[in-house]
Structures are given as structure tokens and as C-alpha cells.
Design a protein around this motif. Sequence first.
Motif, PDB file in Angstrom:
ATOM      1  N   SER A  96       0.897  -1.201   0.117  1.00 25.11           N
ATOM      2  CA  SER A  96       0.151   0.075   0.048  1.00 25.11           C
ATOM      3  C   SER A  96       0.966   1.124  -0.073  1.00 25.11           C
ATOM      4  CB  SER A  96      -0.954   0.084   1.330  1.00 25.11           C
ATOM      5  OG  SER A  96      -0.055   0.280   2.390  1.00 25.11           O
ATOM      6  N   GLU A  97       0.436   2.078  -0.612  1.00 26.33           N
ATOM      7  CA  GLU A  97       0.961   3.548  -0.375  1.00 26.33           C
ATOM      8  C   GLU A  97       1.325   4.117   0.918  1.00 26.33           C
ATOM      9  OE1 GLU A  97       0.742   7.751  -3.080  1.00 26.33           O
ATOM     10  OE2 GLU A  97      -1.166   6.600  -2.864  1.00 26.33           O
ATOM     11  N   LYS A  98       0.237   3.917   1.605  1.00 28.16           N
ATOM     12  CA  LYS A  98       0.350   4.125   3.188  1.00 28.16           C
ATOM     13  C   LYS A  98       1.704   3.564   3.765  1.00 28.16           C
ATOM     14  CE  LYS A  98      -2.201   4.042   7.649  1.00 28.16           C
ATOM     15  NZ  LYS A  98      -3.308   3.603   8.010  1.00 28.16           N
ATOM     16  N   ASP A  99       1.833   2.092   3.455  1.00 29.44           N
ATOM     17  CA  ASP A  99       3.198   1.509   4.093  1.00 29.44           C
ATOM     18  C   ASP A  99       4.271   1.965   3.693  1.00 29.44           C
ATOM     19  OD1 ASP A  99       1.410   0.028   5.460  1.00 29.44           O
ATOM     20  OD2 ASP A  99       1.486  -1.925   4.283  1.00 29.44           O
ATOM     21  N   ALA A 100       4.149   2.395   2.221  1.00 28.89           N
ATOM     22  CA  ALA A 100       5.403   3.052   1.623  1.00 28.89           C
ATOM     23  C   ALA A 100       5.891   4.249   2.234  1.00 28.89           C
ATOM     24  CB  ALA A 100       5.120   3.023  -0.073  1.00 28.89           C
ATOM     25  N   VAL A 124      16.689   8.406  -3.095  1.00 29.46           N
ATOM     26  CA  VAL A 124      15.716   7.370  -2.672  1.00 29.46           C
ATOM     27  C   VAL A 124      14.610   7.954  -3.209  1.00 29.46           C
ATOM     28  CG1 VAL A 124      14.503   6.597  -0.683  1.00 29.46           C
ATOM     29  CG2 VAL A 124      16.929   6.894  -0.695  1.00 29.46           C
ATOM     30  N   VAL A 125      13.964   7.238  -4.018  1.00 28.67           N
ATOM     31  CA  VAL A 125      12.497   7.849  -4.765  1.00 28.67           C
ATOM     32  C   VAL A 125      11.352   6.859  -4.345  1.00 28.67           C
ATOM     33  CG1 VAL A 125      13.814   9.213  -6.510  1.00 28.67           C
ATOM     34  CG2 VAL A 125      13.060   6.745  -6.780  1.00 28.67           C
ATOM     35  N   GLY A 126      10.148   7.562  -4.361  1.00 29.72           N
ATOM     36  CA  GLY A 126       9.091   6.718  -4.080  1.00 29.72           C
ATOM     37  C   GLY A 126       7.864   7.658  -3.258  1.00 29.72           C
ATOM     38  N   PRO A 127       6.877   6.903  -3.215  1.00 27.80           N
ATOM     39  CA  PRO A 127       6.306   5.445  -3.479  1.00 27.80           C
ATOM     40  C   PRO A 127       6.220   5.704  -5.137  1.00 27.80           C
ATOM     41  CG  PRO A 127       4.803   6.372  -1.982  1.00 27.80           C
ATOM     42  CD  PRO A 127       5.851   7.548  -2.137  1.00 27.80           C
ATOM     43  N   VAL A 128       6.586   4.510  -5.774  1.00 27.80           N
ATOM     44  CA  VAL A 128       6.585   4.338  -7.270  1.00 27.80           C
ATOM     45  C   VAL A 128       5.563   3.106  -7.206  1.00 27.80           C
ATOM     46  CG1 VAL A 128       7.462   3.950  -9.379  1.00 27.80           C
ATOM     47  CG2 VAL A 128       8.888   5.186  -7.893  1.00 27.80           C
ATOM     48  N   GLU A 177       2.468  -2.675 -11.122  1.00 26.28           N
ATOM     49  CA  GLU A 177       1.519  -3.760 -10.865  1.00 26.28           C
ATOM     50  C   GLU A 177       1.903  -4.542  -9.694  1.00 26.28           C
ATOM     51  OE1 GLU A 177       2.602  -6.888 -14.178  1.00 26.28           O
ATOM     52  OE2 GLU A 177       3.546  -4.979 -14.931  1.00 26.28           O
ATOM     53  N   PHE A 178       2.839  -4.526  -9.377  1.00 26.35           N
ATOM     54  CA  PHE A 178       3.557  -5.330  -8.187  1.00 26.35           C
ATOM     55  C   PHE A 178       2.925  -4.734  -6.838  1.00 26.35           C
ATOM     56  CE2 PHE A 178       6.270  -6.159 -11.809  1.00 26.35           C
ATOM     57  CZ  PHE A 178       6.027  -7.355 -12.216  1.00 26.35           C
ATOM     58  N   GLY A 179       3.044  -3.535  -6.739  1.00 25.72           N
ATOM     59  CA  GLY A 179       2.620  -2.760  -5.423  1.00 25.72           C
ATOM     60  C   GLY A 179       3.303  -1.286  -5.604  1.00 25.72           C
ATOM     61  N   TYR A 180       3.839  -1.083  -4.305  1.00 28.92           N
ATOM     62  CA  TYR A 180       4.321   0.391  -4.279  1.00 28.92           C
ATOM     63  C   TYR A 180       5.997   0.110  -3.911  1.00 28.92           C
ATOM     64  CZ  TYR A 180      -0.204   2.371  -4.209  1.00 28.92           C
ATOM     65  OH  TYR A 180      -1.516   2.567  -4.782  1.00 28.92           O
ATOM     66  N   HIS A 181       6.907   0.775  -4.670  1.00 28.09           N
ATOM     67  CA  HIS A 181       8.355   0.636  -4.397  1.00 28.09           C
ATOM     68  C   HIS A 181       8.697   1.857  -3.877  1.00 28.09           C
ATOM     69  CE1 HIS A 181       8.315  -2.695  -7.498  1.00 28.09           C
ATOM     70  NE2 HIS A 181       7.394  -2.129  -7.832  1.00 28.09           N
ATOM     71  N   ILE A 182       9.719   1.563  -2.989  1.00 23.46           N
ATOM     72  CA  ILE A 182      10.753   2.819  -2.573  1.00 23.46           C
ATOM     73  C   ILE A 182      12.108   2.433  -2.941  1.00 23.46           C
ATOM     74  CG2 ILE A 182      11.788   3.677  -0.555  1.00 23.46           C
ATOM     75  CD1 ILE A 182       9.418   2.759   0.887  1.00 23.46           C
TER      76      ILE A 182
END
Length: 93
Positions: A14-18, A74-78, A81-86
Amino acid sequence: MVKSVSASHILVGSEKDAQKIMDRIAKGEDFAELAKRFSKCPSKSKGGNLGWFGKGQMVPEFEQACFNGKTGDVVGPVKTEFGYHIIKITGQK
């Protein structure tokens, strides 16, 4: 012109977790330790390290973030299709 990038990432659902993890990184917590603890990608065992890759090897959103940033970013959240990446860009050549 950047031809290949070395990066590490943390993949969450989730974007919140990221965003929570981004905040922890901003406060100085170790990226690799957070990857080992929270990432849903098998790369977590290596602290999120994905090694070197060229254009066309990653999904477009992920690739764009890596090739548009610079070493040390350090970029993100991106979202992909797999979820949210940092993503931590560790090298470019």
C-alpha cells in the motif's frame, strides 16, 4: 546518457505503508535493514539489492524512476502492477 542503473528497492502493498517507510528512511534508518524487514520481494534477503540493469529490463514506472533520478536518491512511492516501491539508486553508468 545513463545506460544502466544499480538500485535497491522495498516493495510493499500500500501507498500508506510505503510512505511510513519513506519517513523512516528520511529520519536516518538503514535502507537495507528496512528492506529485509518489510519488503515483499525476494530481493529483501539482499537488503533489496537488484544489481545492475539496463533499459527495458524493469516495468516502465520503475525504470523511469531509476533513470530519471541520480545516484544516492531515494525515490517513491512508485506504483507498479506489483505494488508500491521505494527505490534507492546506488549507481549509474
